[in-house]
Design a protein around this motif. Structure first.
Motif, PDB file in Angstrom:
ATOM      1  N   UNK A 116      -0.167   3.725  -2.720  1.00  0.00           N
ATOM      2  CA  UNK A 116      -1.728   4.180  -2.503  1.00  0.00           C
ATOM      3  C   UNK A 116      -1.501   5.272  -1.210  1.00  0.00           C
ATOM      4  N   UNK A 117      -0.915   4.975  -0.208  1.00  0.00           N
ATOM      5  CA  UNK A 117      -0.722   5.761   0.784  1.00  0.00           C
ATOM      6  C   UNK A 117      -0.375   7.283   0.390  1.00  0.00           C
ATOM      7  N   UNK A 145      -3.455  13.965  -2.048  1.00  0.00           N
ATOM      8  CA  UNK A 145      -4.818  14.389  -2.124  1.00  0.00           C
ATOM      9  C   UNK A 145      -5.595  15.031  -0.893  1.00  0.00           C
ATOM     10  N   UNK A 146      -5.027  14.740   0.452  1.00  0.00           N
ATOM     11  CA  UNK A 146      -5.459  15.210   1.907  1.00  0.00           C
ATOM     12  C   UNK A 146      -4.721  16.859   1.476  1.00  0.00           C
ATOM     13  N   UNK A 193      -6.134  18.517  -2.685  1.00  0.00           N
ATOM     14  CA  UNK A 193      -7.129  17.863  -3.519  1.00  0.00           C
ATOM     15  C   UNK A 193      -7.290  18.052  -5.052  1.00  0.00           C
ATOM     16  N   UNK A 222       0.850  -1.229  -0.021  1.00  0.00           N
ATOM     17  CA  UNK A 222       0.056  -0.075   0.089  1.00  0.00           C
ATOM     18  C   UNK A 222       0.799   1.222   0.054  1.00  0.00           C
ATOM     19  N   UNK A 223       2.162   1.100  -0.283  1.00  0.00           N
ATOM     20  CA  UNK A 223       3.041   2.425  -0.085  1.00  0.00           C
ATOM     21  C   UNK A 223       2.484   3.432  -1.204  1.00  0.00           C
ATOM     22  N   UNK A 237      -3.022   9.169  -0.995  1.00  0.00           N
ATOM     23  CA  UNK A 237      -3.856   9.649  -0.251  1.00  0.00           C
ATOM     24  C   UNK A 237      -3.434  11.022   0.383  1.00  0.00           C
ATOM     25  N   UNK A 238      -2.102  10.818   1.163  1.00  0.00           N
ATOM     26  CA  UNK A 238      -1.456  12.038   1.492  1.00  0.00           C
ATOM     27  C   UNK A 238      -1.314  13.174   0.465  1.00  0.00           C
ATOM     28  N   UNK A 285       6.012   9.051   2.329  1.00  0.00           N
ATOM     29  CA  UNK A 285       4.594   9.295   2.939  1.00  0.00           C
ATOM     30  C   UNK A 285       4.992  10.440   3.775  1.00  0.00           C
ATOM     31  N   UNK A 286       5.804  10.699   4.699  1.00  0.00           N
ATOM     32  CA  UNK A 286       6.028  11.738   5.714  1.00  0.00           C
ATOM     33  C   UNK A 286       6.561  12.817   5.291  1.00  0.00           C
TER      34      UNK A 286
END
Lengths: 267, 267, 267
Positions: free
Chosen positions: A17-18, A24-25, A28, A14-15, A21-22, A129-130
């Motif tokens: 996909x996550x 898009x948050x 957007x 899920x790397x 998500x990050x 991600x971070x």
């Protein structure tokens, strides 16, 4: 605003996909174009060349790339702007340099140190991600590079050895860069290298891999070769590749990126 | 409106693409974020944990998840709303519960029985396409949960055994939850479990898998270990994982999800 | 405007990502739906059936499909419009025909010859990037088919043998079309074929593959069979498939697309 995305994460986990998500948050409206997530694990050179090869086909935007064996260590995280105004985000391990150089050179670099643009707490192992995906999303939202951290002298960035081939008078020592789904084997060669030792379409050549030797033919394209024939041709990114017409060259040769291939005119 | 999407379908076939098409026909404005489609086939527990782990990184919206060994049988199809107002759609087999509980608990559940929101005729084997994706798209378009079918008492939902580890005074029996592309082995453990038997960063531990024993070191991250050393560390989702610095732990241990791993302090 | 996209490129390389980039540079407003990129390499028949099967679930738009063993040779590149107003772009090797026929038949065909709508210089091996993706994007942007090149008589298009099964009085010779991630084996059969020789749900049948014979049961769905039983059932696209309840039929039978399967009533 487009965010292009290239990694060695694969699509099994899920790397990727996550990270979507990050992004898009935070942004957007940003639209993500996945260049590829199939770079071989930790293959910085392959990732750098794939990014440089594909970027001319990508819309303007922020180019996020993560192949990052040094995550958790002390390599820098950076964002840079090229001469043509493209933005790049990724680790300072050479991954971004060839693409940036094709896009007008490196105009400005900033280190990503401002925690306001990271997901806290920053993990030790998932900076995509971070740190990197948030930075790309914030740039897509209009945050300026200077907000992310101090400038870095472009001369101090880590560069990778692109592995120039070794050209003799009648022989080339090349290196395998990548192998694609069809088993085609991409070398660190252009047509100009072949021409320097007299290899032109139609010429028979000998390929040496380890102790094995194979006859091949230099050709413009697969279609110029007979079924089953080994072909040395200019691929669609203008690199020289080895293929078998109707077969799988990588399987037959048992080659991987990094392997040496020696080429000379047969006869 | 975002629709996130997690399945065990893989990307080799057209299952995921067809569901995207179905969603876009019903809700052209919906934007789909693929969390992952690489959950091991029919691995409901792995899917449930991946959904719960990744959801905090996803934008608000409808969270569609399908890992569904019971398709074609008599398991319920459900849509639910969490306390924080997130919507979930999927089979009633426990897949959605851990994520919903992290998002404020289960506020309302409805069974998907209204044929007006299904693709007719509903196939026996592809409810993702015919039941779940249409429901997610209709929710994204503003249809209220009550339209889909009768309410279900949250207490009656199927739950899965999350496989709590077995903690002794000096030993932990844990279970492998998942293996990622890099061969890192995720256990059903948190750092708190390790600390309960005195395992802190720097401590040497013994791992037992079947008849094999390995020495490992508890560490904050890969970078704290030497090349080739086996590391027990807190991964980026705050689960404890086993890795080999620069290697592939899953290949070396030949482990799969469900396998037992015993851990104790070495010496 | 939607652009759907189906190929045999896989997702390991950057082929798909580059085509996305090309489409977005030309038609930034176009939205791409990836049907699948997992068609077996150069399997035109499998690609044609997957496109025809999935198209009813896709939003209206431009349907780009590339499975193209003849790239670099003299096969035509075409764009066509179906009777129902859908547009298709791809090679003239039969790939687009079954889908177009399901969508109202072929109303108009034009050859893609106008260099104004190609990426120059056109490579020999990557027409998806240089010819097909640009054409799809320009159609999505409103360019009319007539702009791309001369009309082609639909009667002159290349068609593929859809491999009709051989129906005896008590026996069927079928062919494997595709194998999915779960090991389910799709045959070139519909339920009507089975019924013609008297095979209905509940009937025991014998499957012959090469020298091996297996007992199976005709069933409506997996759930009607016992664990481990071999099942002959109508799949979600209304093709007949072979599965093992809880197992992997393709692994057990060692079958690939193109393999012959003989079916008769057991006893």
């Amino acid at each position: 605003m487009f965010v292009t995305f290239l990694t060695d994460f694969g699509l099994q986990d899920d790397f990727v996909g996550v990270c979507h998500g990050v992004i898009k948050r935070i942004a957007p409206e940003a639209e993500i174009v996945d260049i590829t997530h199939g770079i071989a694990p930790q293959a910085v050179l392959q990732g750098a060349l794939a990014l440089a090869n594909t970027l001319p086909y990508m819309p303007d935007g922020v180019h996020l790339a993560v192949v990052d064996p040094g995550v958790g260590g002390n390599r820098r995280a950076i964002a840079l702007r090229s001469g043509s105004g493209r933005h790049f985000v990724g680790p300072d391990n050479g991954l971004l340099i060839p693409a940036a150089e094709r896009m007008g050179g490196i105009a400005a670099v900033h280190e990503l140190t401002n925690p306001a643009y990271m997901l806290e707490p920053v993990s030790r192992t998932f900076h995509a991600r971070d740190v990197f995906a948030p930075a790309a999303a914030h740039i897509a939202s209009g945050v300026r590079l200077g907000e992310f951290g101090p400038p870095v002298d472009p001369e101090l960035l880590v560069r990778i050895d692109l592995g120039e081939p070794d050209l003799g008078t009648a022989r080339i020592r090349a290196t395998v860069i990548a192998v694609d789904r069809f088993g085609n084997v991409q070398l660190n060669l252009t047509r100009a290298h072949l021409e320097q030792i007299g290899i032109e379409p139609g010429i028979k050549v000998e390929l040496e891999l380890g102790f094995d030797r194979y006859y091949a033919v230099a050709a413009r394209t697969f279609a110029d070769a007979r079924k089953g024939e080994i072909v040395l041709y200019e691929d669609s990114y203008r690199n020289v590749s080895v293929a078998i017409n109707g077969g799988n060259a990588a399987q037959m040769f048992v080659v991987k990126p990094g392997r040496e291939v020696r080429i000379r005119i047969a006869g």
